[in-house]
Design an enzyme around this catalytic site. Structure first.
Site, PDB file in Angstrom:
ATOM      1  N   ASP A 130       0.576   3.499   2.522  1.00 56.77           N
ATOM      2  CA  ASP A 130       0.507   4.198   3.707  1.00 56.77           C
ATOM      3  C   ASP A 130      -0.778   5.166   3.656  1.00 56.77           C
ATOM      4  O   ASP A 130      -1.830   4.872   2.970  1.00 56.77           O
ATOM      5  CB  ASP A 130       1.726   4.678   4.089  1.00 56.77           C
ATOM      6  CG  ASP A 130       1.795   4.738   5.953  1.00 56.77           C
ATOM      7  OD1 ASP A 130       1.205   3.961   6.423  1.00 56.77           O
ATOM      8  OD2 ASP A 130       2.293   5.788   6.160  1.00 56.77           O
ATOM      9  N   ASP A 187       0.959  -1.272   0.069  1.00 60.38           N
ATOM     10  CA  ASP A 187      -0.045   0.058  -0.035  1.00 60.38           C
ATOM     11  C   ASP A 187       0.668   1.295   0.215  1.00 60.38           C
ATOM     12  O   ASP A 187       2.073   1.147   0.143  1.00 60.38           O
ATOM     13  CB  ASP A 187      -0.854  -0.107   1.213  1.00 60.38           C
ATOM     14  CG  ASP A 187      -0.176   0.015   2.521  1.00 60.38           C
ATOM     15  OD1 ASP A 187       0.395   1.052   3.111  1.00 60.38           O
ATOM     16  OD2 ASP A 187       0.191  -1.130   3.040  1.00 60.38           O
TER      17      ASP A 187
END
Length: 289
Positions: free
Chosen positions: A228, A226
């Site tokens: 973040d 991802d």
């Protein structure tokens, strides 16, 4: 009290035995042949789960689930000292690990593989050394340099192995390890980028520190899952997206780990193993014998 022998002058090639610590989805015992479970206790308590001994392509290995096989241990509660010491007790010379990370850089996309070379430790609750003066600790105080943080020769093999398998990999990255279990705020995420962080996770520290203190040759392969929460206009990280990205890419890491084990075993590591041990001894004051 544990006594560390610093006077091993054995010049014969030393046998390689590789410990593997897997995060969620990367602790699959099916990667091992002739496997058996071993319950072990250490001077620092019990490891996260049973250790599974076996072989990969004839190379002796030991597998451990970092969070337990039911993933019931949160990052701050992992007994990192017991995990690493258990690997040492089992005779491991190397430790290769996997970890899921958030990306702090646009060019490290979700699903990308990364071989980190440095870290920034933002944890606050974790025991960072075996040499704590306790009744079961080794004697002395160890002031160990953490540069290089990861073993460069192991890192090189992980990178080469990925390329042999036609898998793209980022060859360097600094991991920021946070306490967790929560994810970062946006301001924290932006700050970590400004500090030079490339990835963020919850488990590299103190694992990497303790591995070096135990004299193990440590390397890590990370999956970016991802971005973040530093990107404006994008959704913040959430567990469901992390798991989805992780599941789609976990097989790549398994292939790298299994091939890297065989590549490591093809080389002579005698000098590296003894150098790692000597490094600890030279940096321990008042008592490493």
């Amino acid at each position: 009290m544990i006594k560390i022998n610093c006077k091993d002058t054995n010049l014969e090639p030393l046998c390689v035995k590789i410990g593997i610590i897997g995060g969620s989805g990367l602790d699959d015992p099916d990667i091992l042949e002739n496997r058996k479970e071993t319950e072990i206790s250490t001077p620092f308590g019990s490891p996260s789960d049973a250790l599974i001994e076996g072989e990969i392509g004839g190379v002796k290995c030991v597998l451990l689930a970092r969070h337990g096989r039911t993933h019931n241990i949160m990052p701050s509660n992992v007994n990192y000292r017991a995990n690493i010491w258990a690997m040492r007790q089992m005779g491991c010379t190397h430790l290769i690990v996997s970890t899921a990370c958030g990306s702090l850089r646009e060019e490290i996309h979700p699903g990308d593989l990364v071989v980190p070379n440095d870290f920034i430790d933002r944890t606050t609750k974790r025991l960072q050394t075996f040499y704590d003066g306790g009744p079961n600790s080794p004697r002395g105080v160890c002031h160990l340099s953490m540069h290089p943080a990861f073993n460069e020769r192991v890192r090189s093999i992980l990178i080469t192995t990925a390329k042999e398998l036609d898998l793209s990999v980022h060859e360097k990255a600094t991991i920021v390890t946070i306490e967790g279990p929560r994810f970062s705020s946006r301001s924290e995420s932006i700050m970590f980028r400004q500090w030079g962080g490339d990835l963020i996770n919850m488990t590299t520290c103190p694992e990497v520190v303790l591995a070096k203190e135990a004299g193990l040759l440590y390397g890590s392969i990370a999956i970016a899952t991802d971005y973040d929460c530093w990107q404006k206009g994008c959704e913040a990280v959430n567990v469901q997206d992390v798991l989805k990205t992780f599941a789609a890419n976990v097989i790549k890491v398994k292939h790298i780990l299994m091939k890297a084990v065989q590549n490591i075993a093809q080389e002579d590591w005698s000098d590296d193993i003894l150098d790692a041990k000597e490094c600890v001894c030279k940096n321990t004051m008042n008592g490493a014998m």
